[in-house]
Design an enzyme around this catalytic site. Structure first.
Site, short mmCIF file in Angstrom:
data_model
loop_
_atom_site.label_atom_id
_atom_site.label_comp_id
_atom_site.label_asym_id
_atom_site.label_seq_id
_atom_site.Cartn_x
_atom_site.Cartn_y
_atom_site.Cartn_z
N HIS A 262 0.89 -1.17 0.00
CA HIS A 262 0.00 0.00 0.00
C HIS A 262 0.91 1.20 0.00
O HIS A 262 1.35 1.67 1.07
CB HIS A 262 -0.90 -0.01 1.23
CG HIS A 262 -1.70 -1.26 1.36
ND1 HIS A 262 -2.97 -1.38 0.84
CD2 HIS A 262 -1.41 -2.46 1.90
CE1 HIS A 262 -3.43 -2.60 1.08
NE2 HIS A 262 -2.50 -3.28 1.72
N THR A 263 1.21 1.67 -1.21
CA THR A 263 2.28 2.63 -1.41
C THR A 263 2.19 3.87 -0.52
O THR A 263 3.20 4.31 0.01
CB THR A 263 2.31 3.04 -2.89
OG1 THR A 263 2.39 1.85 -3.65
CG2 THR A 263 3.48 3.91 -3.19
N CYS A 264 1.00 4.43 -0.34
CA CYS A 264 0.90 5.70 0.40
C CYS A 264 1.27 5.53 1.86
O CYS A 264 1.62 6.49 2.53
CB CYS A 264 -0.49 6.27 0.30
SG CYS A 264 -0.94 6.66 -1.37
N PHE A 265 1.15 4.33 2.37
CA PHE A 265 1.38 4.13 3.81
C PHE A 265 2.64 3.32 4.09
O PHE A 265 2.90 2.97 5.23
CB PHE A 265 0.17 3.43 4.42
CG PHE A 265 -1.12 4.12 4.10
CD1 PHE A 265 -1.48 5.30 4.75
CD2 PHE A 265 -1.97 3.62 3.12
CE1 PHE A 265 -2.66 5.95 4.43
CE2 PHE A 265 -3.16 4.28 2.80
CZ PHE A 265 -3.50 5.45 3.45
#
Ligand SMILES: *[C@@H]1O[C@H](CO)[C@@H](O)[C@H](O)[C@H]1NC(C)=O
Ligand SMILES: *[C@@H]1O[C@H](CO)[C@@H](O)[C@H](O)[C@H]1NC(C)=O
Ligand SMILES: *[C@@H]1O[C@H](CO)[C@@H](O)[C@H](O)[C@H]1NC(C)=O
Length: 296
Positions: A262-265
């Site tokens: 989950h790239t953003c996190f």
């Protein structure tokens, strides 16, 4: 940002060999957009955020009012840079006939080739022993300065609107570059130390132990690919690896599932693999199939 930088919009040109981008002097886009991109770059520094920007160091030199050199051209266009270096290094007397150059540059312009004069009447001035350095200088100046002057000025104004002032002058171009795109000072044990675990996972969970064993044994290329998979960039923030804060959590699915990022996190879903071979295979499969953001 991704859209603006995408060479298919014609604002930037992608150089295959170096995988870098530079302003496209053939753009049809509104010049104000370059101002916007300058502002975003400035904001990236201001907010200590790294962005995936594949500009050569020349951009940062220009932001600091330094003059790009042949070395910068070699970074952006290695083949052209090599040829110009050969010209400068040539020791035989027949330089003029061997290279057969005059003070022009040939550019592709939507399929058509265009011959542009680097100096007035450049077509009639052959490159010889005594003027070859002038030719190289004119070439570098054309690529980094005159051909993109209005575009760069807009970019520069945008950047300095956010990030101007005396402090900027304290930086070297490559330091400024590291501020924007992160650095490559990879400390993988730092990454492991600062990683947090969720759910059933903890640092000594058998799967987690396997994970780090596999990870530390990957070649650098694969580790960087993992970073890209996890964070959307293979560079690390200016504050170092520990500021990445990787989080690993287990998933309910079985061992045939792939890890998911989950790239953003910076969050990794890692199925509870029980064997080293499976974990390695699934991890490599996941990162190899990741597209990430890549201008290629
Ligand atoms: C100058 O060089 C260009 C590009 O190689 C070539 O097309 C042109 O014919 C040359 N001009 C003269 C006058 O030799
Ligand atoms: C090189 O070319 C320039 C310009 O055409 C000319 O003035 C100069 O004499 C030439 N030098 C040599 C060594 O041929
Ligand atoms: C860029 O080109 C302009 C116009 O040709 C020139 O006046 C200026 O000195 C050049 N800038 C640099 C940094 O070389």
């Amino acid at each position: 940002m991704k859209e603006l930088l995408d060479p298919k919009y014609g604002m930037f040109r992608y150089y295959e060999e170096s995988r870098l981008i530079w302003f496209s002097n053939k753009t049809f886009e509104d010049i104000d957009l370059f101002n916007l991109i300058g502002i975003i770059c400035g904001l990236a520094i201001y907010n200590l955020t790294i962005v995936e920007l594949n500009f050569p160091v020349a951009l940062y030199k220009k932001l600091l009012k330094r003059k790009p050199t042949l070395d910068d051209l070699k970074e952006l266009m290695p083949d052209v840079g090599r040829s110009l270096q050969q010209l400068l290094d040539y020791t035989e007397d027949d330089l003029e006939e061997a290279f057969c150059l005059n003070f022009t540059i040939t550019e592709e312009n939507y399929g058509a080739t265009e011959v542009l004069e680097l100096v007035p009447n450049g077509e009639d001035i052959n490159v010889n022993q005594s003027n070859r350095q002038d030719f190289v200088n004119a070439y570098v100046d054309y690529v980094f300065n005159t051909s993109v002057a209005p575009l760069f000025e807009c970019f520069y104004a945008g950047f300095h609107k956010v990030c101007g002032g005396k402090v900027l002058e304290l930086f070297q171009p490559n330091e400024l570059q590291a501020m924007v795109i992160g650095n490559t000072n990879y400390d993988w044990t730092e990454l492991e130390k600062s990683t947090e675990y969720k759910g059933e996972y903890w640092a000594d969970h058998p799967t987690i132990r396997l994970f780090w064993e596999v990870f530390h044994n990957l070649p650098l290329e694969k580790k960087k690919q993992f970073l890209l998979f996890l964070t959307g960039s293979d560079r690390i923030p200016i504050l170092g690896m520990k500021s990445l804060k990787l989080v690993i959590q287990p998933t309910g699915g079985g061992e045939h599932y792939l890890p998911v990022a989950h790239t953003c996190f910076n969050l990794l879903d890692l199925p509870k693999y029980r064997s080293l071979e499976t974990l390695r295979e699934k991890l490599l499969q996941a990162i190899d199939h990741n597209q990430g953001f890549n201008l290629a």
